[in-house]
Scaffold this active site. Structure first.
Site, PDB file in Angstrom:
ATOM      1  N   ASP A  25       0.777  -1.094  -0.108  1.00 14.02           N
ATOM      2  CA  ASP A  25       0.009   0.035  -0.054  1.00 14.02           C
ATOM      3  C   ASP A  25       0.905   1.161   0.079  1.00 14.02           C
ATOM      4  OD1 ASP A  25      -2.708   1.192   0.070  1.00 14.02           O
ATOM      5  OD2 ASP A  25      -2.035   1.769   2.263  1.00 14.02           O
ATOM      6  N   GLU A  63       0.863   5.956   0.188  1.00 10.15           N
ATOM      7  CA  GLU A  63       0.050   7.233   0.247  1.00 10.15           C
ATOM      8  C   GLU A  63       1.096   8.174  -0.367  1.00 10.15           C
ATOM      9  OE1 GLU A  63      -2.681   7.256   1.590  1.00 10.15           O
ATOM     10  OE2 GLU A  63      -2.610   5.484   2.818  1.00 10.15           O
ATOM     11  N   GLU A 109      -6.624  18.136  -0.494  1.00 13.07           N
ATOM     12  CA  GLU A 109      -7.365  17.056  -0.197  1.00 13.07           C
ATOM     13  C   GLU A 109      -6.604  15.508  -0.010  1.00 13.07           C
ATOM     14  OE1 GLU A 109     -10.919  14.786  -0.411  1.00 13.07           O
ATOM     15  OE2 GLU A 109     -10.537  17.150  -0.242  1.00 13.07           O
ATOM     16  N   HIS A 159      -6.235   7.429   6.385  1.00 11.31           N
ATOM     17  CA  HIS A 159      -5.782   6.269   5.718  1.00 11.31           C
ATOM     18  C   HIS A 159      -4.206   6.351   6.183  1.00 11.31           C
ATOM     19  CE1 HIS A 159      -8.527   5.762   2.052  1.00 11.31           C
ATOM     20  NE2 HIS A 159      -9.043   6.363   2.931  1.00 11.31           N
ATOM     21  N   ASP A 204      -3.543  -0.151   6.781  1.00  7.88           N
ATOM     22  CA  ASP A 204      -4.582  -0.412   5.679  1.00  7.88           C
ATOM     23  C   ASP A 204      -3.770  -1.807   5.070  1.00  7.88           C
ATOM     24  OD1 ASP A 204      -5.725   1.815   5.990  1.00  7.88           O
ATOM     25  OD2 ASP A 204      -5.221   2.822   4.015  1.00  7.88           O
TER      26      ASP A 204
END
Length: 239
Positions: free
Chosen positions: A9, A11, A54, A152, A157
């Site tokens: 995962d 970000e 965002e 998140h 995650d």
């Protein structure tokens, strides 16, 4: 064939690698036979650029918190070594693989083959067509606790996705994979020693017996009185 997979995962500073957005957090979690082994690679990365508001709202990682962290080029070798040549499991795999390949291209390193990826979003949509396939929805569907997931986070995650992935593959419980000989031994032990039940006799009290006799005596032609006249008396006792 290897039984190893790597769950992945990331970000990022934004949603589009083609627009120059960068990886800011990456986590890899090793699986064997679809179950986590405990081996984890987790790194925060300085992207060298600002984070879209965002994106920051979603993952909660600020630009200031990444100052002094290694650049992607400093962790690339470690990441590629951890990934090896094994399948990569990711939720919306094209997004994560696309960002990693964009970072590798900046370093003039060969890309990761997208064919290695197992996309759990696609897996969820095949298994549950028409239902939401985001990670929160899947966790709720499978009864996985997401109370810690306020934003998140690549590490959390990955840990949640490992549980979701196992459920998507059929929900095999880790630790219950007995070898054939062990399964036979368990069956043999059960056959040799069947469970026993301890009898629990119900014995009426003297008062209950007297009340029952009085009730039978009140019934004209009662069957019980014919069968056991010494107990219930005459069968012709009037009501």
């Amino acid at each position: 064939m290897s039984d190893r997979e790597v769950l992945l995962d990331t970000e990022t500073t934004g949603l589009e690698a083609a627009q120059g957005h960068r990886i800011i957090e990456i986590c890899c979690l090793e699986l064997r036979n679809h179950v986590p082994t405990g081996r984890v690679l987790h790194r925060l990365v300085d992207p060298g650029r600002e984070i879209d508001p965002e994106a920051e709202r979603i993952h909660g990682i600020t630009r200031a918190s990444l100052i002094g962290k290694p650049a992607f080029g400093e962790i690339a070798d470690e990441l590629l070594a951890f990934l090896g040549e094994d399948p990569i499991v990711a939720h919306n795999a094209p997004f994560d693989i696309g960002f990693i390949n964009a970072e590798l291209a900046r370093l003039d390193l060969p890309p990761i083959d997208p064919a290695r990826a197992i996309d759990t979003v696609a897996l969820a949509r095949r298994r549950h067509p028409g239902l939401p396939a985001n990670l929160d929805a899947l966790c709720r569907r499978f009864g996985i606790d997401i109370s810690m997931r306020t934003t998140h986070n690549a590490l959390l995650d990955c840990q949640l996705l490992a549980q979701v992935y196992l459920e998507l593959l059929g929900g095999r419980q880790p630790g219950l994979g007995l070898a054939p000989a062990a399964r036979g031994a368990v069956r043999g032990a059960r056959a040799a020693a069947p469970p026993t039940r301890r009898p629990r006799p119900i014995v009426p009290s003297a008062e209950e017996l007297a009340a029952h006799r009085a009730f039978i005596a009140s019934i004209e032609g009662a069957l019980w009185a014919r069968l056991e006249p010494e107990t219930y008396g005459s069968a012709t006792t009037p009501r």
